[in-house]
Design an enzyme around this catalytic site. Structure first.
Site, short mmCIF file in Angstrom:
data_model
loop_
_atom_site.label_atom_id
_atom_site.label_comp_id
_atom_site.label_asym_id
_atom_site.label_seq_id
_atom_site.Cartn_x
_atom_site.Cartn_y
_atom_site.Cartn_z
N GLY A 136 0.83 -1.19 0.22
CA GLY A 136 -0.54 0.03 -0.27
C GLY A 136 0.60 1.10 -0.06
CD GLU A 192 -6.35 -7.51 -3.88
OE1 GLU A 192 -6.50 -6.92 -5.40
OE2 GLU A 192 -5.92 -6.58 -3.28
CE LYS A 207 -0.23 -6.85 -1.30
NZ LYS A 207 -1.11 -6.41 -0.05
N GLY A 305 -6.09 0.51 1.27
CA GLY A 305 -6.95 1.69 1.32
C GLY A 305 -6.84 2.62 0.31
P1 NAP Z 1 -12.29 -1.60 -7.22
O1 NAP Z 1 -12.92 -0.76 -5.83
O2 NAP Z 1 -13.08 -2.64 -7.17
O3 NAP Z 1 -12.64 -1.08 -7.84
C1 NAP Z 1 -11.69 -1.28 -9.68
C2 NAP Z 1 -11.92 -0.11 -10.54
O4 NAP Z 1 -12.39 -1.11 -12.25
C3 NAP Z 1 -13.82 0.10 -10.90
O5 NAP Z 1 -14.20 1.53 -11.26
C4 NAP Z 1 -14.93 -0.97 -11.73
O6 NAP Z 1 -15.12 0.02 -12.75
C5 NAP Z 1 -12.99 -0.70 -12.85
N1 NAP Z 1 -13.59 -2.04 -13.81
C6 NAP Z 1 -13.22 -2.86 -13.66
N2 NAP Z 1 -13.52 -4.29 -15.05
C7 NAP Z 1 -13.04 -3.07 -15.58
C8 NAP Z 1 -13.78 -2.96 -16.60
N3 NAP Z 1 -13.73 -4.15 -18.17
N4 NAP Z 1 -13.02 -2.23 -17.68
C9 NAP Z 1 -13.99 -0.86 -16.97
N5 NAP Z 1 -13.42 -0.95 -15.96
C10 NAP Z 1 -13.23 -1.48 -14.87
O7 NAP Z 1 -10.61 -2.23 -7.29
P2 NAP Z 1 -9.45 -1.65 -5.70
O8 NAP Z 1 -9.72 -1.62 -4.74
O9 NAP Z 1 -9.64 0.22 -6.41
O10 NAP Z 1 -8.48 -2.12 -6.70
C11 NAP Z 1 -7.96 -1.73 -8.21
C12 NAP Z 1 -6.37 -1.99 -8.00
O11 NAP Z 1 -5.77 -1.98 -7.27
C13 NAP Z 1 -6.26 -3.91 -7.93
O12 NAP Z 1 -5.40 -4.58 -8.47
C14 NAP Z 1 -5.56 -4.15 -6.31
O13 NAP Z 1 -5.20 -5.19 -6.45
C15 NAP Z 1 -5.35 -3.04 -6.37
N6 NAP Z 1 -5.22 -2.86 -4.67
C16 NAP Z 1 -5.43 -1.82 -4.01
C17 NAP Z 1 -5.27 -1.64 -3.04
C18 NAP Z 1 -6.73 -1.45 -1.51
O14 NAP Z 1 -6.16 -0.95 -0.76
N7 NAP Z 1 -7.89 -1.82 -2.40
C19 NAP Z 1 -4.56 -1.95 -2.48
C20 NAP Z 1 -3.55 -2.18 -3.02
C21 NAP Z 1 -3.41 -2.50 -5.09
P3 NAP Z 1 -16.65 0.52 -11.90
O15 NAP Z 1 -16.42 0.87 -10.45
O16 NAP Z 1 -17.87 0.89 -13.27
O17 NAP Z 1 -17.47 -1.01 -11.44
N1 HSE Z 2 -5.79 -6.36 -0.51
C1 HSE Z 2 -5.06 -6.23 0.11
C2 HSE Z 2 -4.31 -5.93 1.44
C3 HSE Z 2 -4.85 -4.37 -0.51
O1 HSE Z 2 -5.68 -5.76 2.13
O2 HSE Z 2 -3.31 -5.79 1.86
C4 HSE Z 2 -3.68 -3.78 -1.19
O3 HSE Z 2 -2.21 -4.42 -1.23
#
Ligand code: NAP
Ligand code: HSE
Length: 433
Positions: A136, A192, A207, A305
């Protein structure tokens, strides 16, 4: 005015929304630091009608992120959709092949396809930046690729999944059920899209594989990571561990052994209550890097987050705006070596074992005999009194002396066959770090 850096945001969810808000609120300050404004020129998500919390009126909307990666008037494709394959992979490949820089938070993508993506990026001269993919808001990629460059790395270890650390912390603090706490982590935007990746240890393994590649100059080797999640850990284990002076954490550990083999493992572990890792609570991550010159460096901070993850994405964007492009894994792709992985069966350490034993004469003797037959030596053993299980079984909890993994697995198979053992034993490795 210097030419702006034009970015296309694919994914406007937790992380994408956070990036949009920071650029809106901190745009002027970031432009001063980067030497040029960073503007959102194109956006893509599934649902165009959702409010994302920032103004996108100046950006061109794309229904298809792959089209955006290949065609839009952008300098950087920012992939924040997720998924190791599918549109994320196709779009990132298209952007890199066209010489567009890529910033992604997608650890699954980098862990599965990092080596190939790095090759494409280097060929076209594009950056492939993924600071947000690991831990993160902690700048661990920058620290290892740049700040610790003087060091041969011996090991990298730590708490790499915020969701699991949050769940274990809340279970201990409130006695809540695993499933209730997971629901809270999802609502907070930590988990996720498929939360079994978090609780099953896969996310931490993604990771760890990335960190191992940077640490040891090898191509990312996700397939060799030994993975166990926290699904089998019950509230009883958290309490029993505390009685022995330990706390349960999901750890990711990678080391280079004296034969030059890379060990990569993710599993629950007991850490001493007095250790720094035991004090890392909630969504916080901590990564400890052991280097040849610097010694031990520990970085700690929010591991998931909106704000923390978007913070890391923005740092990658500012590097690109400043014209900084690094080989994605530190060494040029052609210099990364094929990984040679250590066999988990050769791992050696102490273990916690929790057995539900039939409450009748001789069952304890049978358990200790099974362990002795396998060659496992017991350091401490406790049979707990009836805790409401109706007198049919009692928990027997023990710690072993140093034991080879293969020996412990043999003991487990002997125990599982035993009539006095009423369900699969819980085994947790002990890490005195
Ligand atoms: P999320 O809230 O589910 O957001 C995913 C976004 O991608 C949404 O806006 C969704 O659209 C869009 N999307 C999904 N499939 C799509 C497609 N086929 N075409 C166009 N748009 C599409 O996920 P997130 O938590 O932001 O995570 C995003 C990435 O960051 C992932 O790889 C995750 O592993 C990584 N990550 C997340 C965190 C965390 O804390 N959340 C931390 C580190 C890394 P809609 O909104 O319209 O559904
Ligand atoms: N799902 C992941 C976690 C998001 O909980 O650590 C950050 O990479």
């Amino acid at each position: 005015m210097t030419k702006p850096l034009r970015i296309g945001l694919a994914g406007l969810g937790t992380v994408g929304g956070g990036v949009g808000k920071i650029l809106e609120q901190q745009g002027d300050r970031l432009a001063s630091l980067a030497g040029r404004p960073i503007v959102i020129s194109a956006v893509s998500a599934r649902d165009r009608s959702k409010d994302r919390g920032f103004d996108q009126s100046a950006a061109v909307w794309f229904d298809d992120p792959i089209a955006m990666a290949g065609q839009a008037d952008i300098d950087v494709f920012v992939e924040l959709m997720g998924g190791a394959d599918g549109p994320a992979k196709v779009a990132v490949e298209a952007a890199l092949a066209a010489g567009r820089h890529v910033v992604t938070a997608n650890k699954a993508l980098v862990a599965h396809h990092g080596a190939n993506l790095a090759a494409i990026a280097e060929q076209s001269g594009a950056a492939l930046n993924y600071e947000a993919a690991v831990a993160g808001g902690i700048p661990i990629i920058k620290a290892m690729r740049e700040g610790l460059v003087a060091n041969s790395i011996h090991s990298v270890a730590g708490i790499l999944n915020g969701t699991c650390n949050y769940i274990l912390t809340e279970m201990e603090a409130t006695g809540a059920d695993f499933s209730d706490v997971l629901g809270d982590a999802q609502k907070l935007g930590y988990a996720e899209a498929d939360p079994s990746f978090d609780v099953g240890g896969i996310d931490a393994a993604h990771k760890l594989a990335i960190l191992a590649s940077i640490a040891f100059g090898t191509r990312v080797d996700f397939g060799s990571v030994y993975v166990e999640g926290i699904e089998a850990i019950g509230i009883d284990d958290i309490h029993f561990a505390a009685e022995f002076g330990y706390r349960v954490k999901l750890l990711g550990i990678t080391t280079l052994n004296d034969k030059g083999l890379v060990e990569q493992r993710v599993h629950p572990a007991l850490v001493p209550l007095t250790s720094p890792l035991a004090a890392v609570s909630g969504v916080t991550n901590a990564v400890s890097v052991e280097g040849s010159s610097v010694g031990n460096v520990v970085l700690e901070g929010p591991g998931a987050g909106e704000g923390p993850t978007a913070s890391a994405v923005i740092a990658d964007l500012v590097d690109i705006a400043r014209g900084i492009v690094f080989p994605p894994f530190g060494l040029p792709h052609s210099a990364l070596s094929a990984p040679r992985s250590a066999d988990m069966a050769d791992h050696s350490g102490s273990y916690y074992l929790h057995v539900k034993a039939a409450d009748r004469a001789g069952s304890m003797a049978e358990i200790t005999k099974a362990l002795a037959d396998a060659g496992v030596s017991i350091e401490q053993i406790v049979q707990h009194p009836d805790r409401g299980q109706g007198g049919e079984w009692l928990p027997v909890v023990l710690l072993t002396h140093e034991t080879r993994e293969a020996t412990m697995q043999k003991a487990l198979s002997l125990l599982e066959e035993h009539a006095d053992v009423v369900s699969a034993p819980v085994v947790i490795r002990i890490e005195d770090r």
